[in-house]
Design an enzyme around this catalytic site. Sequence first.
Site, PDB file in Angstrom:
ATOM      1  N   ASP A 151       6.841   2.176  -4.291  1.00 23.07           N
ATOM      2  CA  ASP A 151       7.728   1.260  -5.003  1.00 23.07           C
ATOM      3  C   ASP A 151       7.782   1.590  -6.493  1.00 23.07           C
ATOM      4  OD1 ASP A 151       8.145  -0.165  -2.599  1.00 23.07           O
ATOM      5  OD2 ASP A 151       6.277  -1.257  -2.917  1.00 23.07           O
ATOM      6  N   HIS A 178       5.199  -4.943  -0.195  1.00 21.15           N
ATOM      7  CA  HIS A 178       5.822  -3.648   0.075  1.00 21.15           C
ATOM      8  C   HIS A 178       6.983  -3.787   1.067  1.00 21.15           C
ATOM      9  CE1 HIS A 178       6.142   0.672   0.210  1.00 21.15           C
ATOM     10  NE2 HIS A 178       5.812   0.757   1.482  1.00 21.15           N
TER      11      HIS A 178
END
Length: 318
Positions: A151, A178
């Site tokens: 990310d 996530h």
Amino acid sequence: MFAARQSFNSLFQKRAFSASARAASKVTVLGAGGGIGQPLSLLLKLNPRVTELALYDIRGGPGVAADLSHINTNSTVTGYNPDAAGLADALKGSEIILIPAGVPRKPGMTRDDLFNTNASIVNSTVPIVSEVYKARGVYNPKRLFGVTTLDVVRASRFISQVQKTDPSNEKVPVVGGHSGVTIVPLLSQSGHPSIAGEARDALVNRIQFGGDEVVKAKDGAGSATLSMAMAGARFAESLLRAAQGEKGVIEPTFVDSPLYKDQGVDFFASRVELGPNGVEKIHPVGQVNEYEQKLLDAALVDLKKNIQKGVDFVKANP
């Protein structure tokens, strides 16, 4: 993907390829034959901090190991048979265990089905592993990590494309989890806090749903495997650097965290300082603006559900 340690170590960054002192370190990949596992294992083979690489999967582990063993770096690679003895041998003496977790597309599954199935895996799997460890009396919250590095990697790349900058110089904190709305990029804490309006909304959405972009580009035949492998390798490298005595090693990671336990969210990704024993310090989210607070509020709602899903799974499958 998530990582666990028995005694502790990890992988990838340019400085790791210098002729620095190296301690012996065994790293195990469970799922080494898969779409993430193979490139992850390759990157680990190239890392001079890894002296022994153990590869295990329900199929293909020995073949991947034989292939990688021909690469002229000074580490041994062993593939283990897909049985209880093979798994035990792969894990024995390992300092870091990396587990790429994902579900391949099945007949009748749409691209959206595939993405939604895989999206919350880290958010749920880390709690599953913690519950299993607790049941066996071996849970150490400082040594279990959900790898959310991708990310941050995506955020750095995507913001550089908007701002026309070098992505390697971009630092964009990403907190939460996530999956989708649980991914919260803190642009106000980046070098570009003035991004606002539609440009900000589009950037945040792309960071949150970058995985969907890859699934669609692969026409449903897969997901983000190569970039995830790189992210896992980078996180492993950070663990190794910290284990070998380097100070101030900080990576974002999904861990057992005190930050939002009062809201029933036992796991949360934020900047974590790593050390020889695993988690050394969990950094707070820091100051956020009103827009980011709304993102955080939405993330916490989904995170609580994802975490509970993992806990319930263990209860239903003791």
